[in-house]
Design a protein around this motif. Sequence first.
Motif, PDB file in Angstrom:
ATOM      1  N   VAL A 133       0.862  -1.188   0.000  1.00 21.26           N
ATOM      2  CA  VAL A 133       0.000   0.000   0.000  1.00 21.26           C
ATOM      3  C   VAL A 133       0.893   1.231   0.000  1.00 21.26           C
ATOM      4  O   VAL A 133       1.827   1.331   0.804  1.00 21.26           O
ATOM      5  CB  VAL A 133      -0.913   0.011   1.243  1.00 21.26           C
ATOM      6  N   TYR A 154      -1.600   0.882  -5.020  1.00 16.20           N
ATOM      7  CA  TYR A 154      -1.112  -0.415  -4.593  1.00 16.20           C
ATOM      8  C   TYR A 154      -0.046  -0.925  -5.559  1.00 16.20           C
ATOM      9  O   TYR A 154       0.002  -0.536  -6.731  1.00 16.20           O
ATOM     10  CB  TYR A 154      -2.268  -1.423  -4.541  1.00 16.20           C
ATOM     11  N   PRO A 198      -9.495  -3.822  -2.024  1.00 17.32           N
ATOM     12  CA  PRO A 198      -8.143  -4.374  -1.854  1.00 17.32           C
ATOM     13  C   PRO A 198      -8.101  -5.597  -0.942  1.00 17.32           C
ATOM     14  O   PRO A 198      -7.074  -6.272  -0.871  1.00 17.32           O
ATOM     15  CB  PRO A 198      -7.353  -3.205  -1.260  1.00 17.32           C
TER      16      PRO A 198
END
Length: 283
Positions: A133, A154, A198
């Motif tokens: 991240v 990401y 995510p």
Amino acid sequence: MKIARFHTAEGPTRLGRVDDDRVADVSDVVGGTSLRSILPLLPSLKHELLAAAGPSYPLADVVLEAPIDNPQKFLGIGMNYKEHAEEARAAGIPVPENQMWFNKQVSCIVGPYDGIVKPAISDALDYEVELGVVIGQRCKHVSVEDARSVIAGYLVANDVSVRDWLQKRSPTFTLGKSFDTHGPIGPWLTTDDEIADPHDLRMVLSVNGEIRQDWRTDDMIYNIYEQIAYLTQVFTLMPGDILATGTPAGIGAPQGNFLTAGDVVRAEIEGLGHIENRVIAGG
């Protein structure tokens, strides 16, 4: 949007927008080649970056570099996947009761297809596919509810570890996590708006074509937003800071299945692409 740092055979580093199998040079739009420096401006630059029509190159003809240049912090959380925690427990490694963070020195970062050096002082070189991240703005005391708003995007990370230096040679994880070349990241930054969730991505790592790790990000013990909230109670996160959010089961340590020179390690995350690194013998 996918943004890469790259260079051609003889050229300098450039910043590019990845479109399928090509990369379009957008360096002139942003006035430089540092992705880290423009992260806070990405939302306002999005239209210009998407419309930019600079020189375009086949991805196969360029060298991709680490997408984040010189971050202030490269942090990792230990044993943050349920099955991996059980794997560690079975190997006699204590499982923490709270979030356990460690520092990877930023000097360990290399590009998505660069070599990983196996140090001569260890035969316990291990792999860990992780969702990386990238923080997009300076932030402190971020709530769980607001944490997604500070994420720029990401990338794929391999949290390469030297196990004997990690668990035996030092009272902290830092040394065993920070050998030079042991932080390959890439292949580019995928912006947050491209990823619906995510916490619902498949992660796969293979060594010489043999799958060693194959899991999903929904197995995290502490999700990404809880991680950001926890860390920002302590210190300020800055644009470009990288958080490696944990690895699933399947690492080499429990079976002593470590990497050797010549091995090719491929780490892939759904929607983000893959990185691939050959292990080379070092001094």
